[in-house]
Design a protein around this motif. Structure first.
Motif, PDB file in Angstrom:
ATOM      1  N   LEU A   1      20.371 -43.767   5.216  1.00  0.00           N
ATOM      2  CA  LEU A   1      21.404 -43.684   4.183  1.00  0.00           C
ATOM      3  C   LEU A   1      21.351 -44.835   3.182  1.00  0.00           C
TER       4      LEU A   1
ATOM      5  N   PRO B   1      17.711 -43.914  -1.831  1.00  0.00           N
ATOM      6  CA  PRO B   1      18.181 -42.885  -2.756  1.00  0.00           C
ATOM      7  C   PRO B   1      17.950 -41.456  -2.292  1.00  0.00           C
TER       8      PRO B   1
ATOM      9  N   GLY C   1      20.910 -38.809  -1.427  1.00  0.00           N
ATOM     10  CA  GLY C   1      21.652 -38.505  -2.644  1.00  0.00           C
ATOM     11  C   GLY C   1      20.860 -37.626  -3.599  1.00  0.00           C
ATOM     12  N   GLN C   2      19.569 -37.902  -3.744  1.00  0.00           N
ATOM     13  CA  GLN C   2      18.749 -37.101  -4.643  1.00  0.00           C
ATOM     14  C   GLN C   2      18.598 -35.676  -4.128  1.00  0.00           C
TER      15      GLN C   2
ATOM     16  N   LYS D   1      20.774 -34.037  -2.219  1.00  0.00           N
ATOM     17  CA  LYS D   1      22.049 -33.356  -2.429  1.00  0.00           C
ATOM     18  C   LYS D   1      22.217 -32.960  -3.893  1.00  0.00           C
ATOM     19  N   ALA D   2      21.846 -33.861  -4.802  1.00  0.00           N
ATOM     20  CA  ALA D   2      21.960 -33.546  -6.223  1.00  0.00           C
ATOM     21  C   ALA D   2      21.106 -32.338  -6.585  1.00  0.00           C
TER      22      ALA D   2
ATOM     23  N   ASP E   1      26.413 -33.538   6.609  1.00  0.00           N
ATOM     24  CA  ASP E   1      25.363 -34.447   7.075  1.00  0.00           C
ATOM     25  C   ASP E   1      25.317 -34.414   8.597  1.00  0.00           C
TER      26      ASP E   1
ATOM     27  N   ARG F   1      13.296 -32.772  -1.654  1.00  0.00           N
ATOM     28  CA  ARG F   1      14.046 -32.585  -2.897  1.00  0.00           C
ATOM     29  C   ARG F   1      13.443 -31.475  -3.759  1.00  0.00           C
TER      30      ARG F   1
END
Length: 244
Positions: free
Chosen positions: A11, A14, A17-18, A20-21, A34, A126
Motif C-alpha cells: 500500500l 502508487p 491507486g493506479q 483502482k483508477a 481490498d 492496470r
C-alpha cells in the motif's frame, strides 16, 4: 456489482491507486474491496493457498482482480478469466487461481489474448486485467466459448505446511486447511510445541497455540503476544506436524 482486489503490491506505492483508477476510468462505478495487498510477494503458489479461502465469503457474481505476477510481460505466462461457483477471477494464468479452480464445484475458464498495444509490459494489472475485470463486472465482456476449468498444477499439494502470511498482530497463517487437522494435533514452530485452542482467551497470557482462523486456515498465535517474534517465524517458515 463488486470488484475485490488481491495483490502483492503493498500500500506504500502508487500501484493499488493506479489500478483502482483504471477500473473507474473503464466504466466501473461499483464498490471496490481490498482483500489483500501484502500477499506473498512474487510467489503465485503461496498466494494461491490464500486467495481461495479469502475469496470464499464474497457474494455470488463478485469479480476478483488478482495480481501476483512475477512473469508479467513475458511469453511464459498468459492471462485468464475464470468463473468458479458463480464468482469471477481475472489475472495471470500462473497458478494463482489453482485452488479456486480445484475446490470449486463448477469452473469455466477463458484464456486472454496478448496484451494490447501500448500496455505497460510491467503493469498488466492496470493496463490489461483491470479493463477486463471492469468489463466483466459491468457485463460487457465477451469472449469465445469457455474451456473446462480445473487443476493446472496437480503437483501442488492440497495443503502446504509453511507460513504464508503474518498479520499485524504477529499471527502466522499457514497453508494448512483447518479441516485437515484434528484438535489433538500437536504442531512444532521452531523449537516450540503447540497444542490446539479454539481462540486466544482459552490460553494463558503469553502462551502459544494453533487454531483454525476465520478463513479456515491453521494459524500459529500467542495470546496477548506476537507469535512471529516469539517463535522466530517468517513467510516460508516450516510448521511441523508432530502428532495428528
Amino acid at each position: 456489482m463488486m470488484i475485490a482486489l488481491f495483490t502483492d503490491f503493498g500500500l506504500r506505492g502508487p500501484y493499488v491507486g493506479q489500478m483502482k483508477a483504471r477500473l473507474f476510468s473503464s466504466g466501473f462505478a461499483g464498490p471496490v474491496v481490498d482483500l489483500l495487498h501484502d500477499g506473498p510477494a512474487m510467489d503465485p503458489r503461496a498466494a494461491a493457498y490464500l486467495l481461495e479461502p479469502f475469496s470464499r465469503y464474497l457474494p455470488e457474481g463478485a469479480v476478483v482482480l488478482a495480481v501476483v505476477d512475477p512473469g508479467v510481460g513475458t511469453e511464459a505466462r498468459d492471462g485468464c478469466v475464470i468463473r468458479a461457483d458463480g464468482r469471477w477471477f481475472v489475472g495471470p494464468d500462473n497458478g494463482l487461481f489453482e485452488f479456486v479452480q480445484r475446490r470449486a464445484a463448477e469452473v469455466e475458464r477463458w484464456p486472454l489474448p496478448a496484451a494490447p498495444e501500448g500496455a505497460s509490459p510491467t503493469f498488466h494489472g492496470r493496463d490489461v486485467f483491470a479493463d477486463i475485470a471492469a468489463a466483466v463486472a459491468i457485463g460487457t465482456w465477451r469472449s469465445e466459448q469457455a474451456a473446462a476449468g480445473g487443476p493446472r498444477f496437480p503437483d501442488w499439494g492440497d495443503d502446504t505446511p509453511y507460513v504464508l502470511y503474518i498479520d499485524d498482530y504477529g499471527n502466522a497463517m499457514t497453508g494448512i486447511r483447518g479441516e485437515a487437522l484434528a484438535d489433538t494435533a500437536i504442531l512444532q514452530a521452531g523449537e516450540h510445541r503447540l497444542v490446539h485452542a479454539t481462540t486466544f482467551g482459552r490460553m494463558p497470557a503469553g502462551a502459544g497455540f494453533w487454531h483454525r482462523n476465520s478463513s479456515g486456515l491453521v494459524e500459529v498465535s500467542v495470546n496477548l503476544g506476537h507469535a512471529a517474534h516469539t517463535f522466530d517465524l517468517a513467510p516460508g517458515s516450516l510448521v511441523r506436524l508432530l502428532r495428528p
